[in-house]
Scaffold this motif. Structure first.
Motif, PDB file in Angstrom:
ATOM      1  N   UNK A 151      12.787   4.446   3.190  1.00 42.36           N
ATOM      2  CA  UNK A 151      12.409   5.139   1.953  1.00 42.36           C
ATOM      3  C   UNK A 151      13.043   4.458   0.748  1.00 42.36           C
ATOM      4  N   UNK A 152      14.298   4.048   0.932  1.00 38.90           N
ATOM      5  CA  UNK A 152      15.000   3.342  -0.144  1.00 38.90           C
ATOM      6  C   UNK A 152      14.322   2.013  -0.452  1.00 38.90           C
ATOM      7  N   UNK A 164      11.054  11.115  -8.172  1.00 39.22           N
ATOM      8  CA  UNK A 164      11.664  10.137  -7.293  1.00 39.22           C
ATOM      9  C   UNK A 164      11.848  10.761  -5.913  1.00 39.22           C
ATOM     10  N   UNK A 165      10.932  10.424  -5.008  1.00 37.75           N
ATOM     11  CA  UNK A 165      11.028  10.933  -3.641  1.00 37.75           C
ATOM     12  C   UNK A 165      11.821   9.944  -2.801  1.00 37.75           C
ATOM     13  N   UNK A 166      12.865  10.455  -2.165  1.00 42.75           N
ATOM     14  CA  UNK A 166      13.699   9.589  -1.326  1.00 42.75           C
ATOM     15  C   UNK A 166      13.340   9.820   0.142  1.00 42.75           C
ATOM     16  N   UNK A 167      12.101  10.245   0.364  1.00 46.80           N
ATOM     17  CA  UNK A 167      11.714  10.484   1.745  1.00 46.80           C
ATOM     18  C   UNK A 167      10.320   9.991   2.038  1.00 46.80           C
ATOM     19  N   UNK A 168       9.836   9.080   1.192  1.00 50.28           N
ATOM     20  CA  UNK A 168       8.431   8.722   1.302  1.00 50.28           C
ATOM     21  C   UNK A 168       8.098   8.032   2.623  1.00 50.28           C
ATOM     22  N   UNK A 169       9.089   7.365   3.223  1.00 45.60           N
ATOM     23  CA  UNK A 169       8.829   6.646   4.471  1.00 45.60           C
ATOM     24  C   UNK A 169       8.462   7.600   5.602  1.00 45.60           C
ATOM     25  N   UNK A 194       0.848  -1.201   0.000  1.00 48.35           N
ATOM     26  CA  UNK A 194       0.000   0.000   0.000  1.00 48.35           C
ATOM     27  C   UNK A 194       0.885   1.254   0.000  1.00 48.35           C
ATOM     28  N   UNK A 195       1.913   1.233   0.842  1.00 48.27           N
ATOM     29  CA  UNK A 195       2.832   2.375   0.887  1.00 48.27           C
ATOM     30  C   UNK A 195       3.525   2.560  -0.456  1.00 48.27           C
ATOM     31  N   UNK A 196       3.966   1.452  -1.056  1.00 47.36           N
ATOM     32  CA  UNK A 196       4.689   1.536  -2.322  1.00 47.36           C
ATOM     33  C   UNK A 196       3.757   2.003  -3.448  1.00 47.36           C
ATOM     34  N   UNK A 197       2.485   1.614  -3.378  1.00 42.30           N
ATOM     35  CA  UNK A 197       1.545   2.080  -4.401  1.00 42.30           C
ATOM     36  C   UNK A 197       1.365   3.588  -4.312  1.00 42.30           C
TER      37      UNK A 197
END
Lengths: 252, 324
Positions: free
Chosen positions: B249-250, B64-69, B49-52
């Motif tokens: 995030x990675x 490309x967001x490197x902070x999504x977590x 769900x998070x990855x979607x």
């Protein structure tokens, strides 16, 4: 003559020491084809970029229907009715031909904060786009990914995308660039048919095309307009002859 | 996915099998007495769900967001802090996680989206680190140790303290997410987002104020990741700053790429593969599992750029490549 639709007043654009646009004052009248010609590096594309809002001028003003739009951003100008094509083909490469034109139609149907209905099945987008592609002879290529279109077809698509929003002014940056003679002739015929319905600024190196199409011509050299006039006047202008047009070109 | 079975390609058949298998996991767990599998797959569903949500901006928007977590963490803490103060009503916790994460995303997006490419990657990473250290600074809520949730959420008749109910709830959210994302990416809004990924200048010249649409997408992605965060808090019964560590995030980026960028179901495959491979490798190899996992990711990046999409294409089933 009617008032200008799109005009510049004492426009300057400097890149460091280089003056790409030097006190440029031109007026595009409703319905006319105004050609902008000049040798390479004369600042033609820079002028188009400023008219479309891609580049901000250093000084001077740009007016659309008498209204100052100098500081207006590119998307806002596009929605007002100033459409452009690009010298180097700029289409959405991984979309189909029809998608490209449909997006252009969409841009002129209010905001796109619509999250639910499938845009590819929306007849208010697809139908006008199909119609336009058929008029342009690109109908059979509607469902092809644009990266696979021939160069000439991509150039036509450029024009189709600019036309799809039913613009008041078309800024055409070398529409015939890289086209074969046959394709060029087709494009000239096509633009001739459009003539009168909307104003156009035509930047073009193909002098046959320019003299066949233009109502008026402005000659740009080193960013400065050295002459503006009808094709006959430009042809007879000694300064233009010296600065730019070779004797051979004049035969055209 | 069309409901007309005759029009299905390899991809649709796989998606159908996947949903069927996922639906049968609780049955298998009940029959075999293996409760660990349900915990493991629940974790994968939450990651999916998070990855979607990341895929909306990264796959379809090209951002490309490197902070999504950080939005996982924000959503998790929103639910966790409410639980800490004695409110375990999911009907309040989940909307709070959604709105707080969305608010953060809107502010951070408004600043980050003024940059492009590598700078965007760096600035989103920087914001995520700021939020991470803010989490470490929450002394009242366990600081860098995090805190255990005394009670999992209740949503009306659904009690997430029950392993099976939690699983089915996550699966329902996941399926809803797939459906919702499918609508969004094919809508007018989605076309603008994807067009801007393809050629931003052209979209501007056509009359689209691209920034606004990207900000909306970034906000939606953040808010939805907040939901995933609240689910993650429930799954682990624990929240800590580690939820929003940059490694997390990675991982989300890797999941999206593994599953195949530009594919709706991609992150689901990616998350399942990621979580299961990670688990199995750590069982077999103990502490050295990352030595194998790392090169696997590198090989994937080199030879299967489009992740599982490439596999489906190989099998000849690419019916509607860009949207499936």
């Amino acid at each position: 003559m009617a008032d200008a639709l799109l005009e510049t007043k004492s426009l300057f654009k400097r890149f460091g020491g280089l003056v790409a646009t030097d006190n440029l004052t031109i007026a595009i009248r409703p319905g006319e084809i105004h050609a902008l010609i000049g040798p390479n590096g004369a600042g033609k594309s820079t002028a188009v970029a400023q008219l479309s809002g891609q580049l901000a001028p250093t000084a001077g003003h740009i007016l659309f229907e008498g209204r100052d739009i100098t500081r207006m951003r590119m998307p806002t100008r596009a929605r007002l009715g100033i459409a452009r094509s690009f010298q180097i083909t700029s289409v959405l490469k991984d979309f189909t031909t029809l998608d490209n034109v449909a997006l252009s139609v969409q841009a002129h149907q209010g905001h796109s904060f619509r999250f639910w209905k499938n845009a590819r099945k929306d007849p208010t987008l697809r139908d006008p786009a199909s119609l336009l592609l058929n008029e342009l002879g690109l109908g059979p290529r509607a469902d092809v990914i644009t990266a696979e279109l021939s160069h000439g077809e991509q150039r036509q698509l450029e024009i189709a995308m600019a036309l799809a929003g039913d613009p008041r002014v078309l800024l055409l940056d070398e529409p015939m660039a890289g086209m074969g003679p046959e394709e060029s002739t087709q494009m000239v015929t096509f633009l001739k048919n459009l003539k009168g319905s909307r104003a156009m600024l035509l930047v073009e190196h193909d002098m046959d095309a320019v003299f066949a199409l233009a109502d008026r011509i402005t000659v740009l050299v080193y960013g400065r307009a050295i002459a503006t006039g009808t094709p006959e006047e430009i042809r007879a202008n000694a300064e233009v002859r010296d600065a730019y047009l070779g004797a051979d070109d004049m035969v055209a | 996915m069309s409901l007309d079975i005759r029009s299905w390609g390899v991809r649709e058949i796989f998606n159908f099998l996947l949903i069927t298998i996922l639906a049968l996991v609780p049955v298998y767990s009940w029959m075999s007495g293996n409760t660990f599998i349900i915990t493991l797959v629940t974790r994968a569903l939450v990651y999916a769900i998070a990855a979607m949500s990341l895929n909306l901006i990264m796959g379809y928007g090209g951002l490309v967001s490197f902070g999504h977590a950080m939005f996982l963490g924000i959503g998790g803490y929103a639910a966790g802090i409410m639980a800490f103060h004695g409110n375990t009503n999911g009907l309040l916790q989940f909307p709070l996680a959604f709105f707080v994460a969305g608010l953060f995303a809107m502010i951070i997006g408004a600043l980050s989206l003024r940059t492009r490419g590598v700078y965007f990657i760096m600035i989103t990473l920087a914001f995520a680190q700021m939020v991470y250290f803010a989490g470490v600074g929450l002394e009242a809520y366990g600081a860098d140790d995090g805190m255990t949730l005394s009670r999992r959420s209740r949503l009306g008749p659904i009690d997430l303290a029950d392993r099976n109910q939690l699983y089915l709830f996550c699966l329902a959210v996941l399926l809803f997410t797939v459906w919702m994302m499918g609508r969004i990416v094919n809508s007018r809004f989605g076309m603008v987002l994807r067009g801007a990924k393809s050629n931003e200048t052209r979209m501007l010249a056509l009359g689209f104020p691209v920034f606004r649409y990207r900000l909306a997408a970034f906000t939606m992605a953040g808010a939805w990741c907040g939901i995933a965060g609240a689910l993650m808090a429930n799954q682990a019964a624990f929240v800590s700053p580690a939820m929003m560590h940059w490694v997390q995030s990675g991982d989300l980026i890797v999941i999206v790429v593994m599953g195949g960028i530009n594919s709706l179901f991609g992150p689901v495959y990616g998350a399942l593969a990621f979580i299961i491979v990670e688990h199995q490798l750590s069982v077999w190899l103990k502490d050295t599992w990352q030595l194998v996992f790392g090169p696997m990711i590198v090989l994937l990046a080199l030879f299967a750029r489009n992740g599982l999409d490439d596999l489906f294409k190989l099998m000849g089933g690419r019916k509607d490549g860009r949207d499936g």
